[in-house]
Design a protein around this motif. Structure first.
Motif, PDB file in Angstrom:
ATOM      1  N   HIS A 240       0.805  -1.213   0.000  1.00 27.95           N
ATOM      2  CA  HIS A 240       0.000   0.000   0.000  1.00 27.95           C
ATOM      3  C   HIS A 240       0.841   1.267   0.000  1.00 27.95           C
ATOM      4  CE1 HIS A 240      -3.330  -2.663   0.510  1.00 27.95           C
ATOM      5  NE2 HIS A 240      -2.922  -3.064   1.701  1.00 27.95           N
ATOM      6  N   ILE A 241       2.162   1.122   0.093  1.00 22.05           N
ATOM      7  CA  ILE A 241       3.028   2.289   0.048  1.00 22.05           C
ATOM      8  C   ILE A 241       3.407   2.654  -1.387  1.00 22.05           C
ATOM      9  CG2 ILE A 241       5.328   1.213   0.110  1.00 22.05           C
ATOM     10  CD1 ILE A 241       6.067   3.206   2.312  1.00 22.05           C
ATOM     11  N   LEU A 242       3.151   1.743  -2.309  1.00 17.63           N
ATOM     12  CA  LEU A 242       3.537   1.960  -3.707  1.00 17.63           C
ATOM     13  C   LEU A 242       2.659   3.029  -4.366  1.00 17.63           C
ATOM     14  CD1 LEU A 242       4.037  -1.775  -4.714  1.00 17.63           C
ATOM     15  CD2 LEU A 242       5.829  -0.074  -4.345  1.00 17.63           C
ATOM     16  N   PRO A 243       3.221   3.845  -5.271  1.00 18.68           N
ATOM     17  CA  PRO A 243       2.440   4.883  -5.955  1.00 18.68           C
ATOM     18  C   PRO A 243       1.501   4.276  -6.988  1.00 18.68           C
ATOM     19  CG  PRO A 243       4.627   4.769  -6.897  1.00 18.68           C
ATOM     20  CD  PRO A 243       4.635   3.835  -5.713  1.00 18.68           C
ATOM     21  N   VAL A 244       0.526   5.058  -7.420  1.00 22.23           N
ATOM     22  CA  VAL A 244      -0.464   4.535  -8.370  1.00 22.23           C
ATOM     23  C   VAL A 244       0.171   4.171  -9.710  1.00 22.23           C
ATOM     24  CG1 VAL A 244      -2.392   5.763  -7.327  1.00 22.23           C
ATOM     25  CG2 VAL A 244      -1.041   6.896  -9.088  1.00 22.23           C
ATOM     26  N   SER A 245       1.347   4.687  -9.988  1.00 19.69           N
ATOM     27  CA  SER A 245       1.984   4.468 -11.290  1.00 19.69           C
ATOM     28  C   SER A 245       2.756   3.159 -11.385  1.00 19.69           C
ATOM     29  CB  SER A 245       2.943   5.623 -11.589  1.00 19.69           C
ATOM     30  OG  SER A 245       3.959   5.701 -10.591  1.00 19.69           O
ATOM     31  N   TRP A 246       2.877   2.413 -10.277  1.00 16.37           N
ATOM     32  CA  TRP A 246       3.780   1.269 -10.302  1.00 16.37           C
ATOM     33  C   TRP A 246       3.336   0.163 -11.250  1.00 16.37           C
ATOM     34  CZ3 TRP A 246       3.027  -3.865  -8.574  1.00 16.37           C
ATOM     35  CH2 TRP A 246       1.846  -4.120  -7.892  1.00 16.37           C
ATOM     36  N   LYS A 247       2.034  -0.011 -11.417  1.00 13.22           N
ATOM     37  CA  LYS A 247       1.567  -1.070 -12.315  1.00 13.22           C
ATOM     38  C   LYS A 247       1.880  -0.757 -13.780  1.00 13.22           C
ATOM     39  CE  LYS A 247      -2.059  -2.830  -9.266  1.00 13.22           C
ATOM     40  NZ  LYS A 247      -3.476  -3.231  -9.116  1.00 13.22           N
ATOM     41  N   SER A 248       1.889   0.527 -14.122  1.00 20.80           N
ATOM     42  CA  SER A 248       2.220   0.900 -15.501  1.00 20.80           C
ATOM     43  C   SER A 248       3.692   0.609 -15.792  1.00 20.80           C
ATOM     44  CB  SER A 248       1.910   2.377 -15.743  1.00 20.80           C
ATOM     45  OG  SER A 248       2.721   3.216 -14.933  1.00 20.80           O
ATOM     46  N   GLN A 249       4.545   0.647 -14.760  1.00 25.73           N
ATOM     47  CA  GLN A 249       5.945   0.285 -14.958  1.00 25.73           C
ATOM     48  C   GLN A 249       6.082  -1.198 -15.295  1.00 25.73           C
ATOM     49  OE1 GLN A 249       8.872   1.739 -12.161  1.00 25.73           O
ATOM     50  NE2 GLN A 249       7.608   3.497 -11.585  1.00 25.73           N
ATOM     51  N   ILE A 250       5.285  -2.027 -14.631  1.00 23.37           N
ATOM     52  CA  ILE A 250       5.299  -3.454 -14.939  1.00 23.37           C
ATOM     53  C   ILE A 250       4.888  -3.680 -16.388  1.00 23.37           C
ATOM     54  CG2 ILE A 250       4.257  -5.692 -14.402  1.00 23.37           C
ATOM     55  CD1 ILE A 250       6.088  -4.768 -12.226  1.00 23.37           C
ATOM     56  N   THR A 251       3.829  -2.990 -16.818  1.00 18.15           N
ATOM     57  CA  THR A 251       3.365  -3.115 -18.202  1.00 18.15           C
ATOM     58  C   THR A 251       4.465  -2.733 -19.180  1.00 18.15           C
ATOM     59  OG1 THR A 251       1.094  -2.597 -17.515  1.00 18.15           O
ATOM     60  CG2 THR A 251       1.620  -2.336 -19.856  1.00 18.15           C
ATOM     61  N   ALA A 252       5.199  -1.662 -18.859  1.00 22.90           N
ATOM     62  CA  ALA A 252       6.279  -1.211 -19.737  1.00 22.90           C
ATOM     63  C   ALA A 252       7.407  -2.235 -19.795  1.00 22.90           C
ATOM     64  CB  ALA A 252       6.808   0.134 -19.252  1.00 22.90           C
ATOM     65  N   TRP A 253       7.723  -2.865 -18.670  1.00 24.52           N
ATOM     66  CA  TRP A 253       8.790  -3.872 -18.654  1.00 24.52           C
ATOM     67  C   TRP A 253       8.388  -5.109 -19.445  1.00 24.52           C
ATOM     68  CZ3 TRP A 253       9.377  -3.032 -12.711  1.00 24.52           C
ATOM     69  CH2 TRP A 253      10.158  -1.886 -12.489  1.00 24.52           C
ATOM     70  N   LEU A 254       7.125  -5.489 -19.345  1.00 24.72           N
ATOM     71  CA  LEU A 254       6.646  -6.627 -20.129  1.00 24.72           C
ATOM     72  C   LEU A 254       6.679  -6.305 -21.621  1.00 24.72           C
ATOM     73  CD1 LEU A 254       3.630  -7.783 -17.927  1.00 24.72           C
ATOM     74  CD2 LEU A 254       5.750  -9.044 -18.321  1.00 24.72           C
ATOM     75  N   ALA A 255       6.286  -5.096 -21.976  1.00 24.80           N
ATOM     76  CA  ALA A 255       6.306  -4.681 -23.378  1.00 24.80           C
ATOM     77  C   ALA A 255       7.733  -4.658 -23.919  1.00 24.80           C
ATOM     78  CB  ALA A 255       5.663  -3.299 -23.523  1.00 24.80           C
ATOM     79  N   GLU A 256       8.680  -4.252 -23.092  1.00 25.77           N
ATOM     80  CA  GLU A 256      10.087  -4.226 -23.502  1.00 25.77           C
ATOM     81  C   GLU A 256      10.595  -5.628 -23.816  1.00 25.77           C
ATOM     82  OE1 GLU A 256      14.033  -2.268 -21.523  1.00 25.77           O
ATOM     83  OE2 GLU A 256      13.016  -3.806 -20.334  1.00 25.77           O
ATOM     84  N   ASP A 257      10.089  -6.617 -23.064  1.00 22.92           N
ATOM     85  CA  ASP A 257      10.574  -7.990 -23.225  1.00 22.92           C
ATOM     86  C   ASP A 257       9.875  -8.739 -24.360  1.00 22.92           C
ATOM     87  OD1 ASP A 257      12.526  -9.754 -22.170  1.00 22.92           O
ATOM     88  OD2 ASP A 257      10.962 -10.981 -21.261  1.00 22.92           O
ATOM     89  N   THR A 258       8.742  -8.210 -24.830  1.00 27.39           N
ATOM     90  CA  THR A 258       8.028  -8.837 -25.961  1.00 27.39           C
ATOM     91  C   THR A 258       7.648  -7.759 -26.974  1.00 27.39           C
ATOM     92  OG1 THR A 258       7.043 -10.327 -24.308  1.00 27.39           O
ATOM     93  CG2 THR A 258       6.217 -10.503 -26.563  1.00 27.39           C
ATOM     94  N   PRO A 259       8.618  -7.216 -27.696  1.00 28.45           N
ATOM     95  CA  PRO A 259       8.322  -6.128 -28.628  1.00 28.45           C
ATOM     96  C   PRO A 259       7.636  -6.582 -29.913  1.00 28.45           C
ATOM     97  CG  PRO A 259      10.629  -6.714 -28.776  1.00 28.45           C
ATOM     98  CD  PRO A 259      10.053  -7.526 -27.653  1.00 28.45           C
ATOM     99  N   SER A 260       7.692  -7.893 -30.201  1.00 26.78           N
ATOM    100  CA  SER A 260       7.103  -8.416 -31.444  1.00 26.78           C
ATOM    101  C   SER A 260       6.458  -9.766 -31.150  1.00 26.78           C
ATOM    102  CB  SER A 260       8.195  -8.530 -32.516  1.00 26.78           C
ATOM    103  OG  SER A 260       7.660  -8.932 -33.752  1.00 26.78           O
ATOM    104  N   PHE A 261       6.520 -10.711 -32.104  1.00 24.04           N
ATOM    105  CA  PHE A 261       5.913 -12.028 -31.924  1.00 24.04           C
ATOM    106  C   PHE A 261       6.548 -12.789 -30.759  1.00 24.04           C
ATOM    107  CE2 PHE A 261       5.226 -11.672 -36.686  1.00 24.04           C
ATOM    108  CZ  PHE A 261       3.888 -11.349 -36.563  1.00 24.04           C
ATOM    109  N   ASP A 262       5.732 -13.564 -30.053  1.00 27.76           N
ATOM    110  CA  ASP A 262       6.202 -14.438 -28.987  1.00 27.76           C
ATOM    111  C   ASP A 262       5.988 -15.873 -29.449  1.00 27.76           C
ATOM    112  OD1 ASP A 262       6.875 -15.768 -26.692  1.00 27.76           O
ATOM    113  OD2 ASP A 262       5.119 -15.129 -25.543  1.00 27.76           O
ATOM    114  N   VAL A 263       6.983 -16.417 -30.155  1.00 25.65           N
ATOM    115  CA  VAL A 263       6.848 -17.756 -30.714  1.00 25.65           C
ATOM    116  C   VAL A 263       6.761 -18.797 -29.605  1.00 25.65           C
ATOM    117  CG1 VAL A 263       7.944 -19.504 -32.174  1.00 25.65           C
ATOM    118  CG2 VAL A 263       8.041 -17.094 -32.823  1.00 25.65           C
ATOM    119  N   GLY A 264       7.513 -18.586 -28.519  1.00 27.93           N
ATOM    120  CA  GLY A 264       7.443 -19.524 -27.396  1.00 27.93           C
ATOM    121  C   GLY A 264       6.049 -19.559 -26.801  1.00 27.93           C
ATOM    122  N   GLY A 265       5.382 -18.392 -26.769  1.00 27.54           N
ATOM    123  CA  GLY A 265       4.008 -18.337 -26.285  1.00 27.54           C
ATOM    124  C   GLY A 265       3.070 -19.121 -27.169  1.00 27.54           C
TER     125      GLY A 265
END
Length: 287
Positions: free
Chosen positions: A13-38
């Protein structure tokens, strides 16, 4: 053995409201295109177990939860197979780094407490760009103070600020005029004389920077005695403190010990995520 006791749920509960958007950005960085393994594993529902592979304190559970978006019970997550593997590396990287910071923070804190230090043990702002929130969270889980989070949290006047303004007195005066009553001011000093000027100017915290252990004890005692009953301030010692030498700086006149050694270059805690295989079922193919 992984110690999970310090990762209190309330800290989420100490985390700012923006922290979840950082997770989304990190996931997007790791899958910029097709995910063949997925594509290979598809969306079949699976359960995976999080395994701790080295000793340390588990920190960063909220980040792990958000990365997977599934249901977690202690060290298991469930959801579509593709989703589990899509977030696996990001989640484990966050846990490894955050837990490493928490473990190092706790290690230093325990050692200093055992040596008799009762003051604050804090990290610094020397964090990884883009990853500060996770590293500061790790400090909290480990029991350390986060110090200032950013340039807007507290005004710290270092040598460059003083030189640019002309003097410690003028720098503090300008900071007070702009920051108002609600913003604390810390001044980095290299001598007792500079400390006296900062205290007289109204600084809230005096940082004794790059003093020797013995020099800290002498200066701190002298300052506290000289200003007793005249000005209220905290004394902080920083600069070159590590787990190997921090005990030599301990004295009752120092309120804060700050160091970047609890978050810069610390060993990671090793984790792995393994999908639980039902031996009675064959492989599933998605089209």
């Amino acid at each position: 053995m992984i110690d999970m006791a310090l990762d209190h749920g309330s800290l989420e509960h100490i985390l700012p409201v923006s922290w979840k958007s950082q997770i989304t950005a990190w996931l997007a960085e790791d899958t910029p295109s097709f995910d063949v393994g997925g594509f290979v594993v598809g969306d079949a529902p699976r359960t995976a177990t999080l395994w701790g592979k080295s000793q340390g304190i588990l920190a960063g559970v909220p980040f792990f939860d958000e990365t997977h978006g599934g249901k977690k019970a202690l060290a298991t997550v469930s959801g579509p197979a593709r989703g589990l593997l899509e977030g696996e590396r990001v989640a484990l990287n966050i846990l490894a780094r955050c837990s490493g910071v928490a473990t190092q923070s706790r290690h230093l804190l325990v050692n200093l407490r055992s040596a008799g230090y009762k003051g604050i043990v804090a990290g610094t702002r020397k964090t990884t760009p883009g990853f500060r929130l996770v590293e500061k969270y790790g400090m909290l889980v480990g029991g350390a103070d986060t110090h200032r989070m950013d340039l807007s949290t507290m005004t710290m006047l270092k040598d460059n600020h003083v030189w640019s303004r002309g003097s410690i007195t003028e720098a503090v005066k300008a900071a007070k005029a702009a920051g108002g009553f609600s913003l604390k001011i810390e001044v980095e000093v290299q001598s007792e004389e500079e400390a006296d000027e900062a205290i007289a100017a109204g600084a809230d915290i005096i940082m004794l920077d790059n003093f020797t252990g013995e020099g800290v004890k002498v200066a701190a005692r002298s300052l506290k005695e000289r200003w007793a009953g005249k000005k209220q301030f905290l004394l902080e010692v920083s600069g070159g403190l590590t787990a190997d030498n921090a005990e030599s700086y301990i004295c009752h006149d120092i309120d804060i010990l700050s160091t970047s050694s609890i978050h810069q270059g610390v060993p990671h805690v090793d984790f792995s995520l393994k999908i639980n295989v039902d031996k009675g079922s064959g492989p599933e193919v998605s089209s």
